[in-house]
Scaffold this active site. Structure first.
Site, PDB file in Angstrom:
ATOM      1  N   ASN A   1      64.457  11.729  75.744  1.00 32.72           N
ATOM      2  CA  ASN A   1      63.139  12.313  75.929  1.00 32.72           C
ATOM      3  C   ASN A   1      63.275  13.726  76.498  1.00 32.72           C
ATOM      4  OD1 ASN A   1      60.070  11.988  76.226  1.00 32.72           O
ATOM      5  ND2 ASN A   1      60.698  12.763  78.222  1.00 32.72           N
ATOM      6  N   GLU A   2      62.735  14.703  75.796  1.00 30.61           N
ATOM      7  CA  GLU A   2      62.617  16.078  76.283  1.00 30.61           C
ATOM      8  C   GLU A   2      63.891  16.651  76.893  1.00 30.61           C
ATOM      9  OE1 GLU A   2      59.235  16.913  78.719  1.00 30.61           O
ATOM     10  OE2 GLU A   2      57.816  15.984  77.341  1.00 30.61           O
TER      11      GLU A   2
ATOM     12  N   ASN B   1      56.526  15.677  71.665  1.00 32.38           N
ATOM     13  CA  ASN B   1      55.650  15.712  72.837  1.00 32.38           C
ATOM     14  C   ASN B   1      54.960  17.064  72.855  1.00 32.38           C
ATOM     15  OD1 ASN B   1      56.754  13.263  73.447  1.00 32.38           O
ATOM     16  ND2 ASN B   1      57.727  13.898  75.372  1.00 32.38           N
TER      17      ASN B   1
END
Ligand SMILES: *[C@@H]1O[C@H](CO)[C@@H](O)[C@H](O)[C@H]1NC(C)=O
Ligand SMILES: *[C@@H]1O[C@H](CO)[C@@H](O)[C@H](O)[C@H]1NC(C)=O
Ligand SMILES: *[C@@H]1O[C@H](CO)[C@@H](O)[C@H](O)[C@H]1NC(C)=O
Length: 495
Positions: free
Chosen positions: A191-192, A332
């Site tokens: 994630n990210e 995102n």
């Protein structure tokens, strides 16, 4: 009299028809297979930081040793206590009618030392039960393997700056696939990476490497190597389970501050540094880092008297392994920034921002939220999605996070407006031809927002942190979202 009533009736009918027509015209519906969900992350909601064999993570260490760096001096020790509330959280998901739930697995809960010779069966049991409850309720589990909570023991070896971690991440992923790939079919490695490499190694969030233009690049490099390792391992050993593997990248839209050619160019440099850094090696046909990153960092490193570029170099084998190593792109997206050309000044101290060399701001007229970095700019979402379509040959995209922080309130009209605005923009992007497969709202419940503690609230559900039972209660936005998931059309009314 008769004709007067008749006239009024005609006018009223005309007005009604008109209202009806406007409604039909503005009806925004998504295709039947489009999937709606919500997302959370382990450290931000689970709590139970030291129970049932879980090891220490870098966020446990950071919040315990540096309470002053957290806005409200709080920790994720208990958080929303989701570790003890599997059934209750799944009940909320059922109430929302979501088709999928995106959550993350805590690496130190599965492997307390970070290494795969010692598996914590209680950790496996927790996630396994969560998956079973989701499936029993027809909710598709989507699992993120890494959402910032590295085992502290691996950070003691340098964490993501140490190349060996690509092997340890592979071993951890294999343990998880071995136990869950019979039931979990959608996986995200990271994630990210932009956020946790920049803020954690380039900046002073956990683990506080505080070394911009240096450790952030080492982190990014090893994250990409680790991602490719895991993707290729899955392809070889677990593809037969019918699952798919992607990565979640964060991308704030970078809009030129003016029509001047320098600002247009600066905006494209910013997109390459802030998105291409991770997207280009995986999704572009050529692979490897974006040419503009390689060229700028190499040149500036030389002028700073380094014998080589501060941006590490992939072997040809790594370039090939990374290229195409994702079945879809998890996106995102929250906000938009304005980019203007920089002064071109080069400081002796390495810095990601000097390497990028642009000036990033936001328009003060864009509506504010409870997060300084987050202003409401729905049209930027459509541009970001179209940029992905054009730059990377229209990959399948799953929006893995989108949401807004607001002061604590039940009647959160602005969250409803935010979601509706961004979903309209997403719908426009689909009409433009973008291959978007689903939308995930951040977040199911209020949670620990990293260095902002519990002060920034993103939940469709409120959490009462003052109560031992961490009572959840739905906001207006939860009721709105429940209507949306059932009809796949944006509701016309809020209540
Ligand atoms: C776990 O941490 C809490 C503080 O959050 C502490 O009170 C408790 O003693 C710890 N338990 C164990 C088993 O270490
Ligand atoms: C980060 O590094 C700078 C020097 O590069 C220093 O001034 C600052 O105090 C450091 N911050 C933290 C939190 O360590
Ligand atoms: C967000 O809300 C908190 C209160 O929970 C407040 O202290 C903080 O200043 C707010 N931040 C912004 C950027 O509005």
């Amino acid at each position: 009299m008769q004709s007067k009533y008749c006239f009024i009736a005609v006018v009223v009918t005309a007005l009604c028809l008109r209202v009806e027509a406007t409604r039909a015209g503005s009806e925004v519906c998504f295709p039947p297979h489009f999937t709606f969900g919500v997302a959370t992350a382990a450290y931000q909601i689970e709590g139970a930081w030291n129970v049932s064999g879980k090891g220490e993570s870098i966020w446990d260490r950071y919040t315990h040793t540096h309470p002053e760096r957290i806005f409200d001096h709080k920790t994720g020790d208990v958080a929303a206590d989701s570790y003890h509330k599997v059934k209750e959280d799944v009940r909320l998901l059922v109430e929302l009618g979501v088709h999928h739930y995106r959550f993350s697995i805590s690496w130190p809960r599965i492997l307390p030392t970070g290494l795969s010779n010692d598996i914590n069966e209680d950790g496996i049991r927790y996630y396994s039960e969560l998956v079973d409850h989701l499936l029993a309720n027809n909710i598709v589990p989507m699992v993120t393997l890494y959402h910032w909570d590295l085992p502290q023991s691996l950070q003691d070896l340098g964490g993501w700056t140490n190349p060996i971690i690509a092997e340890y991440f592979h071993d951890y992923a294999k343990v998880v696939f071995e136990h869950l790939s019979d039931r979990v079919k959608v996986w995200f490695t990271f994630n990210e990476p932009l956020s946790f490499c920049q803020e954690g190694y380039g900046g002073t969030d956990a683990p506080a490497g505080n070394s911009s233009g240096f450790e952030d690049y080492l982190c990014g490099h090893n994250v990409l190597r680790a991602h490719a390792n895991v993707y290729r391992m899955f392809e070889r050993d677990y593809r037969h389970t019918g699952g798919a593997v992607g990565i979640v990248l964060d991308f704030a839209w970078m809009e030129p501050a003016s029509t001047a050619a320098e600002d247009q160019k600066a905006a494209e440099i910013a997109r390459q540094f802030q998105f291409g850094w991770f997207a280009h090696p995986i999704f572009s046909p050529e692979g490897d880092y974006p040419p503009v990153m390689k060229q700028r960092i190499n040149e500036i490193s030389k002028r700073q008297n380094f014998p080589r570029s501060r941006l590490p170099v992939f072997t040809q084998e790594e370039v090939v392994s990374l290229r195409g190593s994702s079945d879809f792109l998890g996106l995102n997206h929250y906000t938009t920034r304005l980019v203007a050309a920089g002064s071109g000044k080069i400081y002796p101290q390495p810095s990601f921002y000097t390497d990028m060399g642009v000036v990033i701001t936001q328009n003060p007229d864009w509506p504010r939220t409870n997060s300084t970095w987050l202003r409401v700019v729905p049209w930027g979402f459509r541009r970001a999605l179209n940029y992905i379509r054009v730059s990377y040959n229209n990959p399948p995209v799953l929006v893995t996070e989108n949401g807004v922080s607001l002061p604590r309130m039940t009647h959160d009209v602005r969250r409803v407006q935010y979601a509706a605005g961004y979903l309209r923009a997403l719908h426009e992007a689909m009409k433009d031809g973008c291959d978007v497969r689903g939308y995930t709202h951040w977040s199911l419940i209020n949670n620990f927002e990293w260095t902002r503690g519990y002060s920034e609230r993103f939940g469709l559900y409120d959490v009462e942190y003052a109560s031992a039972s961490r009572t959840r209660s739905p906001r207006l936005s939860a009721r709105y979202y429940a209507k949306l998931t059932r009809t796949r059309c944006l509701p016309n009314t809020w209540e």
